[in-house]
Design an enzyme around this catalytic site. Structure first.
Site, PDB file in Angstrom:
ATOM      1  N   ASP A 244      -1.996  -4.799   7.368  1.00 41.27           N
ATOM      2  CA  ASP A 244      -1.501  -4.115   8.533  1.00 41.27           C
ATOM      3  C   ASP A 244      -1.623  -5.101   9.618  1.00 41.27           C
ATOM      4  OD1 ASP A 244      -1.370  -1.839  10.542  1.00 41.27           O
ATOM      5  OD2 ASP A 244      -1.770  -0.651   8.807  1.00 41.27           O
TER       6      ASP A 244
ATOM      7  N   GLY B 275      -0.819  -9.071   9.412  1.00 44.86           N
ATOM      8  CA  GLY B 275       0.550  -9.645   9.243  1.00 44.86           C
ATOM      9  C   GLY B 275       1.529  -8.467   9.179  1.00 44.86           C
ATOM     10  N   ASP B 276       2.688  -8.742   8.781  1.00 49.23           N
ATOM     11  CA  ASP B 276       4.044  -7.917   9.046  1.00 49.23           C
ATOM     12  C   ASP B 276       4.685  -7.831   7.515  1.00 49.23           C
ATOM     13  OD1 ASP B 276       6.436  -7.211   9.625  1.00 49.23           O
ATOM     14  OD2 ASP B 276       7.111  -8.692  11.005  1.00 49.23           O
ATOM     15  N   PHE B 277       4.721  -6.679   7.246  1.00 45.33           N
ATOM     16  CA  PHE B 277       5.280  -6.285   5.844  1.00 45.33           C
ATOM     17  C   PHE B 277       6.841  -6.572   5.850  1.00 45.33           C
ATOM     18  CE2 PHE B 277       4.235  -1.564   7.036  1.00 45.33           C
ATOM     19  CZ  PHE B 277       5.309  -1.384   7.759  1.00 45.33           C
TER      20      PHE B 277
ATOM     21  N   HIS C 243       8.087   6.558   5.297  1.00 49.50           N
ATOM     22  CA  HIS C 243       8.663   7.703   6.000  1.00 49.50           C
ATOM     23  C   HIS C 243       8.586   7.260   7.484  1.00 49.50           C
ATOM     24  CE1 HIS C 243       4.688  10.083   7.477  1.00 49.50           C
ATOM     25  NE2 HIS C 243       4.615   8.850   7.587  1.00 49.50           N
TER      26      HIS C 243
HETATM   27  C1  LIG Z   1       1.746   6.027   9.260  1.00 48.17           C
HETATM   28  S1  LIG Z   1       0.521   4.696   9.028  1.00 48.17           S
HETATM   29  C2  LIG Z   1       0.087   5.003   7.490  1.00 48.17           C
HETATM   30  C3  LIG Z   1      -1.347   4.526   7.245  1.00 48.17           C
HETATM   31  C4  LIG Z   1      -2.018   4.384   5.894  1.00 48.17           C
HETATM   32  N1  LIG Z   1      -1.145   3.979   4.785  1.00 48.17           N
HETATM   33  C5  LIG Z   1      -2.186   6.035   5.614  1.00 48.17           C
HETATM   34  O1  LIG Z   1      -1.535   6.774   4.942  1.00 48.17           O
HETATM   35  O2  LIG Z   1      -3.103   6.546   6.299  1.00 48.17           O
HETATM   36  C6  LIG Z   1       1.582   3.602   9.071  1.00 48.17           C
HETATM   37  C7  LIG Z   1       0.611   2.022   9.208  1.00 48.17           C
HETATM   38  O3  LIG Z   1       1.872   0.939   9.107  1.00 48.17           O
HETATM   39  C8  LIG Z   1       1.385  -0.187   9.986  1.00 48.17           C
HETATM   40  N2  LIG Z   1       2.568  -0.949  10.321  1.00 48.17           N
HETATM   41  C9  LIG Z   1       3.471  -0.539  11.096  1.00 48.17           C
HETATM   42  N3  LIG Z   1       4.287  -1.695  11.188  1.00 48.17           N
HETATM   43  C10 LIG Z   1       3.905  -2.752  10.407  1.00 48.17           C
HETATM   44  C11 LIG Z   1       4.304  -4.088  10.167  1.00 48.17           C
HETATM   45  N4  LIG Z   1       5.301  -4.311  10.525  1.00 48.17           N
HETATM   46  N5  LIG Z   1       3.561  -4.575   9.137  1.00 48.17           N
HETATM   47  C12 LIG Z   1       2.519  -4.064   8.592  1.00 48.17           C
HETATM   48  N6  LIG Z   1       1.902  -2.947   8.905  1.00 48.17           N
HETATM   49  C13 LIG Z   1       2.540  -2.073   9.898  1.00 48.17           C
HETATM   50  C14 LIG Z   1       0.896   0.960  11.239  1.00 48.17           C
HETATM   51  O4  LIG Z   1      -0.018  -0.125  11.689  1.00 48.17           O
HETATM   52  C15 LIG Z   1      -0.016   1.928  10.459  1.00 48.17           C
HETATM   53  O5  LIG Z   1      -1.069   1.497  10.211  1.00 48.17           O
END
Ligand SMILES: C[S@@+](CC[C@H](N)C(=O)[O-])C[C@H]1O[C@@H](n2cnc3c(N)ncnc32)[C@H](O)[C@@H]1O
Length: 349
Positions: free
Chosen positions: A214, A240-242, A259
């Site tokens: 995350d 990191g960055d997915f 989503h």
């Molecule tokens: C809607 S939340 C879902 C969290 C978790 N999977 C859950 O269902 O409880 C989306 C997550 O994606 C992470 N996120 C957003 N952009 C990201 C990126 N570029 N790389 C990694 N994580 C990211 C956010 O920090 C957040 O924790």
């Protein structure tokens, strides 16, 4: 006819509205209740009114509030069924309010803070512009895309991550019931926030190593959650960055991540997962599935939430399959769970 000649019953009131006018007036005031609940959570009203109750002056003293406003707030709570008072002076919490108690098992406090927090509240206030333009209003309302804004707003980011943990805590066991991890050694929760899902799976599978990928600011919450669930020795947080890359795994978990994003962004995330899958590996996508128009349910409203806040959307199974195909993955099975969330199991095409 003036407003008050109608059956004007505010949203959430313990009175019942009569007819469509009454129901419409109730819909119009829905946001009042959102902010009452958020404020009750913020001011720990449930904790203060628990065990013997409290007077407005006592609550005001404990939370540094204006005493008259504290009384008026508690009176409104009583009209919403959140509190009771036999003498109008001392207030006690109801079981409904107790769901916000800090120490309640499965407490909804963090979700209540999030529902009325700036990151949601301000973009939702511009919903008409979202519909007009077809673009997210996070930048107009907050000055930056939602996850960039959260990265620079530590308090709000903490609320967001804790809310994700609270939401996932209610779902994780239902999802774990249908997830088969036979043969998997490493599971990566991609965009896993506090990591409750992978940590729950680790509790059930004592040899499973778990990783959350995350954004870096989420790390402290994820590590604290791993410690609370007793899996620290097998858990790693990777900041990191997915969109860049995803750690290698036998199973990638993507819950409520796709989503948040438009189709092209989803394909990038999914391709990165595919690249990082070990032999025989799988991607498990966990999302709501949009059904045909008119089906009652959460999904179309959650879709508006995504539309206001992000570039994302809720999708039907067909729409997901199209994304999977573009990313070089194929749907191996669809597993309904004992929740609204389905588990879509993907393997390389
Ligand atoms: C809607 S939340 C879902 C969290 C978790 N999977 C859950 O269902 O409880 C989306 C997550 O994606 C992470 N996120 C957003 N952009 C990201 C990126 N570029 N790389 C990694 N994580 C990211 C956010 O920090 C957040 O924790």
């Amino acid at each position: 006819m003036t407003l008050f000649e109608h059956d004007f019953v505010a949203a959430g009131s313990t009175e019942r509205p009569v007819g469509d006018t009454g129901r419409m007036l109730q819909m119009m005031t829905g946001y009042w209740v959102t902010q009452v609940v958020r404020t009750a959570a913020e001011l720990r009203i449930a904790d203060h009114l628990h065990a013997g109750g409290a007077t407005p002056a006592e609550v005001a003293e404990a939370e540094s509030l204006d005493p008259d406003s504290a009384f008026r707030f508690l009176r409104a709570c009583a009209s919403l069924g959140l509190a009771t008072s036999t003498d109008g002076k001392r207030f006690a919490g109801t079981p409904l309010l107790d769901t916000l108690r800090t120490d309640a098992p499965g407490s909804l406090r963090n979700l209540a803070l999030w529902g009325g927090a700036e990151s949601h509240w301000l973009p939702w206030g511009r919903l008409a512009d979202t519909v007009r333009t077809g673009t997210t209003q996070a930048e107009a309302a907050l000055g930056a895309p939602i996850f960039d804004w959260l990265a620079a707003a530590p308090k709000e980011a903490e609320i967001f991550t804790r809310a994700m943990t609270a939401m996932t805590r209610g779902l994780a066991h239902k999802l774990a019931d249908v997830i088969d991890l036979e043969g998997a050694r490493v599971a990566v929760d991609v965009g896993g926030a506090g990591g409750n899902l992978v940590q729950t799976l680790m509790q059930r599978h004592p040899r499973l190593t778990g990783v959350v990928l995350d954004l870096p600011h989420v790390g402290a919450e994820a590590d604290a959650s791993a410690a609370a669930l007793g899996v620290t020795d097998r858990f790693t947080f990777v900041g990191g960055d997915f969109f860049e890359q995803v750690p290698p795994a036998d199973v990638h978990l993507l819950k409520f991540v796709l989503h948040d994003w438009d189709d092209d962004s989803c394909v990038r995330i999914l391709r990165n997962c595919r690249k990082a899958l070990g032999p025989g590996g799988r991607v498990l996508v966990m999302e709501l599935l949009v059904d045909k128009v008119g089906t009652p349910g959460l999904e179309p409203l959650m879709d508006l939430n995504m539309m206001a806040l992000s570039t994302g959307r809720e999708r039907s199974l067909d729409e997901f399959e199209n994304l999977f195909e573009r990313a070089g993955l194929k749907l191996a099975s669809t597993l309904p769970s004992a929740s609204r969330v389905s588990v879509l199991e993907l393997v390389p095409a």
